[in-house]
Design a protein around this motif. Structure first.
Motif, short mmCIF file in Angstrom:
data_model
loop_
_atom_site.label_atom_id
_atom_site.label_comp_id
_atom_site.label_asym_id
_atom_site.label_seq_id
_atom_site.Cartn_x
_atom_site.Cartn_y
_atom_site.Cartn_z
N ILE A 1 0.84 -1.21 0.00
CA ILE A 1 0.00 0.00 0.00
C ILE A 1 0.87 1.25 0.00
CG2 ILE A 1 -1.68 1.33 1.35
CD1 ILE A 1 -2.83 -1.36 2.29
N VAL A 2 1.88 1.27 0.87
CA VAL A 2 2.77 2.44 0.94
C VAL A 2 3.50 2.64 -0.38
CG1 VAL A 2 4.83 3.38 2.06
CG2 VAL A 2 3.03 2.35 3.44
N TYR A 3 4.02 1.55 -0.95
CA TYR A 3 4.72 1.67 -2.23
C TYR A 3 3.76 2.06 -3.35
CZ TYR A 3 9.18 -0.07 -0.55
OH TYR A 3 10.38 -0.19 0.10
N GLY A 4 2.54 1.51 -3.32
CA GLY A 4 1.56 1.84 -4.36
C GLY A 4 1.13 3.29 -4.31
N VAL A 5 1.04 3.83 -3.10
CA VAL A 5 0.60 5.23 -2.93
C VAL A 5 1.73 6.20 -3.22
CG1 VAL A 5 -0.17 6.92 -1.22
CG2 VAL A 5 -1.26 4.68 -1.32
N ARG A 6 2.93 5.88 -2.78
CA ARG A 6 4.04 6.83 -2.84
C ARG A 6 4.89 6.71 -4.11
NH1 ARG A 6 5.39 9.71 1.59
NH2 ARG A 6 7.51 9.88 0.80
N THR A 7 4.79 5.60 -4.83
CA THR A 7 5.61 5.43 -6.04
C THR A 7 4.73 5.62 -7.27
OG1 THR A 7 6.93 3.81 -4.81
CG2 THR A 7 7.24 3.90 -7.20
N GLN A 8 5.00 6.68 -8.00
CA GLN A 8 4.16 7.06 -9.14
C GLN A 8 4.12 5.97 -10.21
OE1 GLN A 8 2.42 9.81 -8.90
NE2 GLN A 8 1.39 9.58 -10.86
N GLU A 9 5.26 5.34 -10.50
CA GLU A 9 5.31 4.31 -11.54
C GLU A 9 4.43 3.11 -11.19
OE1 GLU A 9 9.03 6.71 -11.69
OE2 GLU A 9 7.90 5.70 -10.12
N ILE A 10 4.46 2.71 -9.91
CA ILE A 10 3.63 1.58 -9.48
C ILE A 10 2.16 1.96 -9.51
CG2 ILE A 10 3.06 0.09 -7.52
CD1 ILE A 10 5.97 0.06 -6.77
N LYS A 11 1.86 3.17 -9.05
CA LYS A 11 0.47 3.64 -9.05
C LYS A 11 -0.10 3.64 -10.47
CE LYS A 11 -0.32 7.31 -6.57
NZ LYS A 11 -0.44 8.75 -6.17
N GLN A 12 0.68 4.15 -11.42
CA GLN A 12 0.22 4.17 -12.81
C GLN A 12 0.08 2.76 -13.37
OE1 GLN A 12 3.18 6.65 -14.66
NE2 GLN A 12 2.24 8.56 -13.95
N GLY A 13 1.01 1.87 -13.01
CA GLY A 13 0.94 0.48 -13.47
C GLY A 13 -0.31 -0.23 -12.95
N ILE A 14 -0.64 0.00 -11.66
CA ILE A 14 -1.85 -0.60 -11.07
C ILE A 14 -3.10 -0.06 -11.75
CG2 ILE A 14 -3.25 -0.73 -8.97
CD1 ILE A 14 -0.62 -0.82 -7.38
N GLN A 15 -3.11 1.26 -12.04
CA GLN A 15 -4.26 1.86 -12.73
C GLN A 15 -4.46 1.25 -14.11
OE1 GLN A 15 -3.22 6.01 -12.56
NE2 GLN A 15 -4.09 6.30 -10.51
N ARG A 16 -3.36 1.04 -14.84
CA ARG A 16 -3.46 0.41 -16.17
C ARG A 16 -3.94 -1.04 -16.06
NH1 ARG A 16 1.16 3.74 -17.33
NH2 ARG A 16 2.60 2.10 -16.62
N LEU A 17 -3.45 -1.73 -15.03
CA LEU A 17 -3.86 -3.13 -14.81
C LEU A 17 -5.35 -3.22 -14.52
CD1 LEU A 17 -2.88 -6.11 -14.41
CD2 LEU A 17 -2.62 -5.57 -11.98
N LEU A 18 -5.84 -2.29 -13.66
CA LEU A 18 -7.27 -2.29 -13.33
C LEU A 18 -8.13 -1.93 -14.53
CD1 LEU A 18 -7.14 -0.58 -9.81
CD2 LEU A 18 -7.52 -2.99 -10.32
N LYS A 19 -7.63 -1.02 -15.38
CA LYS A 19 -8.39 -0.66 -16.59
C LYS A 19 -8.50 -1.85 -17.53
CE LYS A 19 -7.39 4.31 -16.63
NZ LYS A 19 -6.61 5.40 -17.28
N LYS A 20 -7.39 -2.62 -17.64
CA LYS A 20 -7.42 -3.82 -18.48
C LYS A 20 -8.40 -4.85 -17.94
CE LYS A 20 -2.60 -3.54 -20.11
NZ LYS A 20 -1.25 -4.15 -20.01
N GLY A 21 -8.47 -4.92 -16.61
CA GLY A 21 -9.37 -5.88 -15.98
C GLY A 21 -10.82 -5.53 -16.19
N TRP A 22 -11.14 -4.24 -16.20
CA TRP A 22 -12.53 -3.80 -16.35
C TRP A 22 -12.96 -3.77 -17.81
CZ3 TRP A 22 -15.79 -3.94 -12.57
CH2 TRP A 22 -15.36 -3.74 -11.26
N SER A 23 -11.98 -3.66 -18.73
CA SER A 23 -12.35 -3.54 -20.16
C SER A 23 -12.59 -4.91 -20.80
CB SER A 23 -11.24 -2.82 -20.90
OG SER A 23 -10.02 -3.54 -20.81
#
Length: 316
Positions: A294-316
């Motif tokens: 959670i801390v790495y996901g919130v504070r690391t921009q690259e991980i945050k963007q990667g998770i967002q892209r992963l979730l978008k792929k999952g919903w599409s």
């Protein structure tokens, strides 16, 4: 059965009974609710982090490989401890076999040491990134990660291995009720009829050698980082540098603090309830595991963007 007798007998012990929170049995049900939430959070968050790093090509870098290793260690530690604690709380499933108990003891000792060592390697990574940025690509590369992983595994399998071996070789002549939720070394070995001085000394020496040396090196790394950061003159450079290693430091500080509190409560055990160290020991296996991704996901921009892209792929 003779194995379930709590008095001394001539029969050997084939299994143990984990008796959680002896003096506060009502804690078990109430604590099982937040504990199950933290367990699901740790499993889910670490799984998402591992999948994100695996899929996102932009995250195929040494620092994220180290973070993947940390997530794997967290998952193994959680699976080793928390399901059994929940089974005790919900189904009163206290029994654990002799071999399963010592396997759990080995995994807890070695994987906690591996986690501490991984934090130390990550602190060195941040030290090189901040203090020697030009040399970073040549020092921190894929070969470095492979060597670091081999060192982490080798050191923290070999040194803690005698702990369960020494405990398993003791003669358990009747008492089999462990006043703990987990097979901690001293909680188990004090049930034996033999002298446990060697066990106690080795655990103390190995623990402070491994975790103590890691903490000293982590402290030195961040001391050099802080000194280098304060010398930066460029506008915004200090904030950027601190942000780069801030998430690492927060997690290391929490990991070390809860460990220190656990040690202090053991030292002052006459002044605190015996259930408090047991509770801290259980929480130490799940709270850092839930916080790390959670801390790495919130504070690391690259991980945050990667998770967002992963979730978008999952919903599409």
């Amino acid at each position: 059965m003779a194995a379930y007798q709590n008095d001394t007998s001539s029969t050997g012990v084939s299994d143990f009974l984990l008796n959680c929170f002896v003096r506060s049995p009502h804690w078990r049900l109430w604590l099982s609710l937040p504990l199950s939430f933290l367990f699901l959070l740790a499993m889910g968050a670490n799984a998402v982090l591992l999948i994100t790093i695996r899929i996102e090509a932009s995250l195929h870098e040494p620092v994220y490989y180290l973070l993947s290793l940390l997530s794997l260690l967290d998952i193994v530690l959680c699976l080793t401890v928390i399901p059994k604690v929940l089974a005790i709380s919900w189904f009163d499933s206290k029994s654990i076999s002799f071999s399963a108990c010592f396997l759990q003891m080995f995994i807890m000792n070695s994987f906690l040491a591996m986690e501490s060592c991984t934090f130390m390697v990550m602190a060195f990574d941040r030290y090189v990134a901040i203090c020697h940025p030009l040399q970073y690509p040549s020092i921190i590369n894929d070969q470095f990660v492979i060597k670091a992983a081999i060192f982490i595994l080798a050191r923290n399998i070999l040194f803690p291995m005698p702990i369960p071996i020494l405990s398993a070789r003791l003669h358990y002549c009747g008492k089999n009720v462990i006043e703990n939720c987990i097979c901690a070394n001293m909680s188990v070995s004090r049930l034996s009829c033999d002298d446990v001085t060697v066990n106690r000394l080795y655990q103390f020496a190995a623990g402070w050698t491994l975790l103590g040396s890691d903490l000293v090196l982590i402290f030195l790394s961040y001391t050099f980082i802080l000194r280098a950061v304060l010398r930066l003159k460029a506008e915004g450079a200090v904030a950027k540098a601190l942000s780069t290693c801030g998430s690492h430091f927060i997690l290391i500080l929490f990991f070390s603090t809860i460990l220190l509190v656990f040690v202090l409560t053991h030292v002052a055990k006459k002044k605190v309830s015996p259930d408090v160290p047991v509770l801290l020991n259980v929480l130490h296996h799940v709270i850092p595991a839930a916080l790390n991704p959670i801390v790495y996901g919130v504070r690391t921009q690259e991980i945050k963007q990667g998770i967002q892209r992963l979730l978008k792929k999952g919903w599409s």
